[in-house]
Write a protein that holds these residues in place. Sequence first.
Motif, PDB file in Angstrom:
ATOM      1  N   ILE A 186      49.612  39.951  46.506  1.00  0.00           N
ATOM      2  CA  ILE A 186      50.618  40.982  46.271  1.00  0.00           C
ATOM      3  C   ILE A 186      51.217  40.855  44.871  1.00  0.00           C
ATOM      4  CG2 ILE A 186      52.800  41.969  47.063  1.00  0.00           C
ATOM      5  CD1 ILE A 186      50.518  42.339  49.041  1.00  0.00           C
ATOM      6  N   LYS A 187      51.510  39.636  44.450  1.00  0.00           N
ATOM      7  CA  LYS A 187      52.163  39.411  43.164  1.00  0.00           C
ATOM      8  C   LYS A 187      51.261  39.729  41.970  1.00  0.00           C
ATOM      9  CE  LYS A 187      50.850  34.540  42.801  1.00  0.00           C
ATOM     10  NZ  LYS A 187      50.035  34.782  41.600  1.00  0.00           N
ATOM     11  N   ASP A 188      49.944  39.877  42.193  1.00  0.00           N
ATOM     12  CA  ASP A 188      49.015  40.153  41.104  1.00  0.00           C
ATOM     13  C   ASP A 188      49.022  41.616  40.688  1.00  0.00           C
ATOM     14  OD1 ASP A 188      48.209  37.495  41.181  1.00  0.00           O
ATOM     15  OD2 ASP A 188      46.567  37.886  42.585  1.00  0.00           O
ATOM     16  N   LEU A 189      49.619  42.474  41.494  1.00  0.00           N
ATOM     17  CA  LEU A 189      49.655  43.906  41.200  1.00  0.00           C
ATOM     18  C   LEU A 189      50.961  44.220  40.476  1.00  0.00           C
ATOM     19  CD1 LEU A 189      48.278  44.455  44.650  1.00  0.00           C
ATOM     20  CD2 LEU A 189      47.185  45.565  42.712  1.00  0.00           C
ATOM     21  N   GLN A 190      50.888  44.407  39.173  1.00  0.00           N
ATOM     22  CA  GLN A 190      52.055  44.653  38.338  1.00  0.00           C
ATOM     23  C   GLN A 190      52.194  46.160  38.163  1.00  0.00           C
ATOM     24  OE1 GLN A 190      50.617  42.276  35.056  1.00  0.00           O
ATOM     25  NE2 GLN A 190      51.676  40.453  35.807  1.00  0.00           N
ATOM     26  N   ILE A 191      52.865  46.765  39.129  1.00  0.00           N
ATOM     27  CA  ILE A 191      52.874  48.225  39.228  1.00  0.00           C
ATOM     28  C   ILE A 191      53.617  48.865  38.055  1.00  0.00           C
ATOM     29  CG2 ILE A 191      53.682  50.157  40.645  1.00  0.00           C
ATOM     30  CD1 ILE A 191      53.129  48.394  43.096  1.00  0.00           C
ATOM     31  N   GLU A 192      54.767  48.336  37.678  1.00  0.00           N
ATOM     32  CA  GLU A 192      55.521  48.938  36.579  1.00  0.00           C
ATOM     33  C   GLU A 192      54.763  48.860  35.261  1.00  0.00           C
ATOM     34  OE1 GLU A 192      59.457  47.475  36.216  1.00  0.00           O
ATOM     35  OE2 GLU A 192      60.045  47.997  38.262  1.00  0.00           O
ATOM     36  N   GLU A 193      54.047  47.742  35.057  1.00  0.00           N
ATOM     37  CA  GLU A 193      53.264  47.599  33.828  1.00  0.00           C
ATOM     38  C   GLU A 193      51.936  48.358  33.889  1.00  0.00           C
ATOM     39  OE1 GLU A 193      54.578  45.249  35.635  1.00  0.00           O
ATOM     40  OE2 GLU A 193      55.381  43.582  34.450  1.00  0.00           O
ATOM     41  N   GLY A 194      51.514  48.741  35.096  1.00  0.00           N
ATOM     42  CA  GLY A 194      50.239  49.439  35.243  1.00  0.00           C
ATOM     43  C   GLY A 194      49.046  48.534  35.039  1.00  0.00           C
ATOM     44  N   THR A 195      49.183  47.260  35.439  1.00  0.00           N
ATOM     45  CA  THR A 195      48.104  46.289  35.231  1.00  0.00           C
ATOM     46  C   THR A 195      47.841  45.488  36.501  1.00  0.00           C
ATOM     47  OG1 THR A 195      49.662  44.640  34.378  1.00  0.00           O
ATOM     48  CG2 THR A 195      48.563  46.054  32.767  1.00  0.00           C
ATOM     49  N   ILE A 196      46.669  44.865  36.515  1.00  0.00           N
ATOM     50  CA  ILE A 196      46.292  43.932  37.578  1.00  0.00           C
ATOM     51  C   ILE A 196      46.035  42.586  36.920  1.00  0.00           C
ATOM     52  CG2 ILE A 196      44.608  43.362  39.366  1.00  0.00           C
ATOM     53  CD1 ILE A 196      43.964  46.337  39.575  1.00  0.00           C
ATOM     54  N   LEU A 197      46.653  41.544  37.442  1.00  0.00           N
ATOM     55  CA  LEU A 197      46.429  40.193  36.946  1.00  0.00           C
ATOM     56  C   LEU A 197      45.356  39.540  37.804  1.00  0.00           C
ATOM     57  CD1 LEU A 197      47.191  37.906  35.046  1.00  0.00           C
ATOM     58  CD2 LEU A 197      49.047  37.294  36.606  1.00  0.00           C
ATOM     59  N   VAL A 198      44.194  39.319  37.216  1.00  0.00           N
ATOM     60  CA  VAL A 198      43.072  38.716  37.937  1.00  0.00           C
ATOM     61  C   VAL A 198      43.144  37.210  37.743  1.00  0.00           C
ATOM     62  CG1 VAL A 198      40.568  38.631  38.218  1.00  0.00           C
ATOM     63  CG2 VAL A 198      41.686  40.769  37.533  1.00  0.00           C
ATOM     64  N   ARG A 199      43.415  36.490  38.817  1.00  0.00           N
ATOM     65  CA  ARG A 199      43.553  35.042  38.761  1.00  0.00           C
ATOM     66  C   ARG A 199      42.255  34.356  39.158  1.00  0.00           C
ATOM     67  NH1 ARG A 199      47.965  33.009  36.038  1.00  0.00           N
ATOM     68  NH2 ARG A 199      49.916  34.002  36.716  1.00  0.00           N
ATOM     69  N   ASP A 200      41.927  33.299  38.405  1.00  0.00           N
ATOM     70  CA  ASP A 200      40.811  32.431  38.779  1.00  0.00           C
ATOM     71  C   ASP A 200      39.531  33.234  38.998  1.00  0.00           C
ATOM     72  OD1 ASP A 200      39.708  29.980  39.233  1.00  0.00           O
ATOM     73  OD2 ASP A 200      40.260  29.882  41.350  1.00  0.00           O
ATOM     74  N   GLY A 201      39.193  34.076  38.009  1.00  0.00           N
ATOM     75  CA  GLY A 201      37.960  34.852  38.095  1.00  0.00           C
ATOM     76  C   GLY A 201      36.752  33.989  37.813  1.00  0.00           C
ATOM     77  N   LYS A 202      35.648  34.623  37.483  1.00  0.00           N
ATOM     78  CA  LYS A 202      34.429  33.886  37.204  1.00  0.00           C
ATOM     79  C   LYS A 202      34.663  32.944  36.027  1.00  0.00           C
ATOM     80  CE  LYS A 202      29.466  34.606  36.569  1.00  0.00           C
ATOM     81  NZ  LYS A 202      28.396  35.618  36.408  1.00  0.00           N
ATOM     82  N   GLY A 203      34.220  31.686  36.185  1.00  0.00           N
ATOM     83  CA  GLY A 203      34.477  30.702  35.145  1.00  0.00           C
ATOM     84  C   GLY A 203      35.898  30.183  35.182  1.00  0.00           C
ATOM     85  N   GLU A 204      36.622  30.452  36.317  1.00  0.00           N
ATOM     86  CA  GLU A 204      37.994  29.991  36.503  1.00  0.00           C
ATOM     87  C   GLU A 204      38.925  30.519  35.409  1.00  0.00           C
ATOM     88  OE1 GLU A 204      38.116  25.792  37.019  1.00  0.00           O
ATOM     89  OE2 GLU A 204      36.627  25.778  38.614  1.00  0.00           O
ATOM     90  N   LYS A 205      38.658  31.744  34.954  1.00  0.00           N
ATOM     91  CA  LYS A 205      39.462  32.354  33.903  1.00  0.00           C
ATOM     92  C   LYS A 205      40.375  33.431  34.482  1.00  0.00           C
ATOM     93  CE  LYS A 205      35.827  33.486  31.600  1.00  0.00           C
ATOM     94  NZ  LYS A 205      34.899  34.048  30.595  1.00  0.00           N
ATOM     95  N   ASP A 206      41.565  33.572  33.882  1.00  0.00           N
ATOM     96  CA  ASP A 206      42.476  34.655  34.221  1.00  0.00           C
ATOM     97  C   ASP A 206      42.305  35.783  33.207  1.00  0.00           C
ATOM     98  OD1 ASP A 206      43.361  32.896  36.111  1.00  0.00           O
ATOM     99  OD2 ASP A 206      45.293  32.477  35.165  1.00  0.00           O
ATOM    100  N   ARG A 207      42.593  36.991  33.638  1.00  0.00           N
ATOM    101  CA  ARG A 207      42.577  38.125  32.705  1.00  0.00           C
ATOM    102  C   ARG A 207      43.468  39.234  33.249  1.00  0.00           C
ATOM    103  NH1 ARG A 207      37.957  39.344  35.755  1.00  0.00           N
ATOM    104  NH2 ARG A 207      37.652  41.565  36.193  1.00  0.00           N
ATOM    105  N   ILE A 208      43.760  40.191  32.400  1.00  0.00           N
ATOM    106  CA  ILE A 208      44.541  41.358  32.797  1.00  0.00           C
ATOM    107  C   ILE A 208      43.666  42.583  32.642  1.00  0.00           C
ATOM    108  CG2 ILE A 208      46.515  42.819  32.230  1.00  0.00           C
ATOM    109  CD1 ILE A 208      48.009  40.342  31.354  1.00  0.00           C
ATOM    110  N   THR A 209      43.657  43.433  33.650  1.00  0.00           N
ATOM    111  CA  THR A 209      42.922  44.678  33.574  1.00  0.00           C
ATOM    112  C   THR A 209      43.825  45.822  34.005  1.00  0.00           C
ATOM    113  OG1 THR A 209      40.846  45.788  34.174  1.00  0.00           O
ATOM    114  CG2 THR A 209      41.962  44.529  35.920  1.00  0.00           C
ATOM    115  N   VAL A 210      43.305  47.023  33.971  1.00  0.00           N
ATOM    116  CA  VAL A 210      44.122  48.214  34.198  1.00  0.00           C
ATOM    117  C   VAL A 210      44.261  48.501  35.697  1.00  0.00           C
ATOM    118  CG1 VAL A 210      42.096  49.707  33.980  1.00  0.00           C
ATOM    119  CG2 VAL A 210      44.364  50.651  33.603  1.00  0.00           C
ATOM    120  N   LEU A 211      45.464  48.904  36.088  1.00  0.00           N
ATOM    121  CA  LEU A 211      45.717  49.395  37.443  1.00  0.00           C
ATOM    122  C   LEU A 211      45.668  50.917  37.387  1.00  0.00           C
ATOM    123  CD1 LEU A 211      46.651  49.131  40.407  1.00  0.00           C
ATOM    124  CD2 LEU A 211      49.008  49.123  39.557  1.00  0.00           C
ATOM    125  N   PRO A 212      44.710  51.554  38.030  1.00  0.00           N
ATOM    126  CA  PRO A 212      44.592  53.020  37.954  1.00  0.00           C
ATOM    127  C   PRO A 212      45.867  53.708  38.454  1.00  0.00           C
ATOM    128  CG  PRO A 212      42.681  52.028  39.038  1.00  0.00           C
ATOM    129  CD  PRO A 212      43.696  50.952  38.905  1.00  0.00           C
TER     130      PRO A 212
END
Length: 446
Positions: A263-289
């Motif tokens: 739930i906390k990964d969905l940053q609705i006001e910022e319009g972004t998704i925080l992807v935690r521990d993705g491939k290669g154990e990396k974090d990134r930010i992508t767009v929330l449609p």
Amino acid sequence: MSFDQFHLYVHKLQPNWPDSQWSCIWMRRMYEFWKHPVDETLAIDRERLVSFLRHLKSKGVPPWQRQQAAVTAGRYQTMISGEIDPAIQEVVRTLADLAAAQRNGDQAAAEKENHFPDNEPEVVSEMRKTLRRRRYKYDTEKAYVGWVIRLLHFCPNTSPAAITESEIRNFLSSLVTNESGGVSASTLRQAKSALLFLFQQVLGRELGFLEHSEATKPKKLPVVLTRGEIASIRQGLPKNKRLMLDLMYGGGLRHKECRRLRIKDLQIEEGTILVRDGKGEKDRITVLPQSAVADVIKKIEECRTRHQRDLERGEGEVHMPDALARKYPSESRRFGWQWLFASPKTRTDPRSGRHWRHHVSEDYLAKPFTRALQESGCVKNAVPHSLRHSFATHLLEDGADIRTVQELMGHADVKTTMIYLHVMNRPGLSVRSPLDRLNRDNEEAE
């Protein structure tokens, strides 16, 4: 046995591997530490090795490098006597655990992960314990264990410790030459890594250079769906599955990343998704449609209602990362840590044996996606991961900068992102087929 003989031995054992280079460096340092002539055999036992390792520790040498030194001592023993002293092998294991804990997280968490399948071969259980102590992910554990079990079935009348390098090579070659067409190069590398881990890290055996048949399956361009095809598939999905498709296509998420959203990964006001521990154990930010925000908010409220019911029943706990679970034991019941796509039922964790709520399984979207794909009339061999490929391709078609797409996709190398240039509907400039030009000229001539 002189230092020069050891140098020849390790290069023959593992030609062109970095291991052979650092083995020679550590061996020379041991000769220098004990002031021993390099043209004579060096006696190494546990006591002498530990004294050398303590010296390295006092100099600030990290555990993973001290492990290299211990492995070198074991290789030297193997060259001299044909086997490693179990006491030295235990030192190697201990340092490997320390190095992995320092790199991957809290080693103490492994003590709580003592749940194992019934009627499993002892060597497989030992492998699971080693993987968990070193904080390997559960997906890696499943994959590695699967390859080891396949090897045991391939050699049914041989104990794991007695399996020869020839049998291992034959097994790896059989993966390439089987009737189904063989495995890909990446699958073959995974199988080889699993077996090397078993024999070197669990059984304490050095394996030579494994010459086997190479995978011949060529790399293929990713399957990309058109916007119309995605719209048709989306329409054919049940409503409770559409949001997952929207986030995967709208944000370029991998299937696993989407299922593991909290739930906390969905940053609705910022319009972004925080992807935690993705491939290669990396974090990134992508767009929330933006078009999915209303459905996301509705889904969050559904999760809130279910979580409240779980708490009233004395449940409501989810899996937490190692260090956070130890430092903040009550956080696992907080709403922000709950899964956005939580499983309808609570179940037992395969590692710890604890009963809690997991995220949905892979089949939650995969099976409805396949049905919707067939009903849409699309004949492409698409899977949910094709939505991620489509995200990148459509962004590039719309003129997005390739570096931006690289960051949104979480690619370490822009070369990985550039493959989508090859599958664009309009690659590079607007290229027209020469046949179209020929037909147009003929029409004008008439």
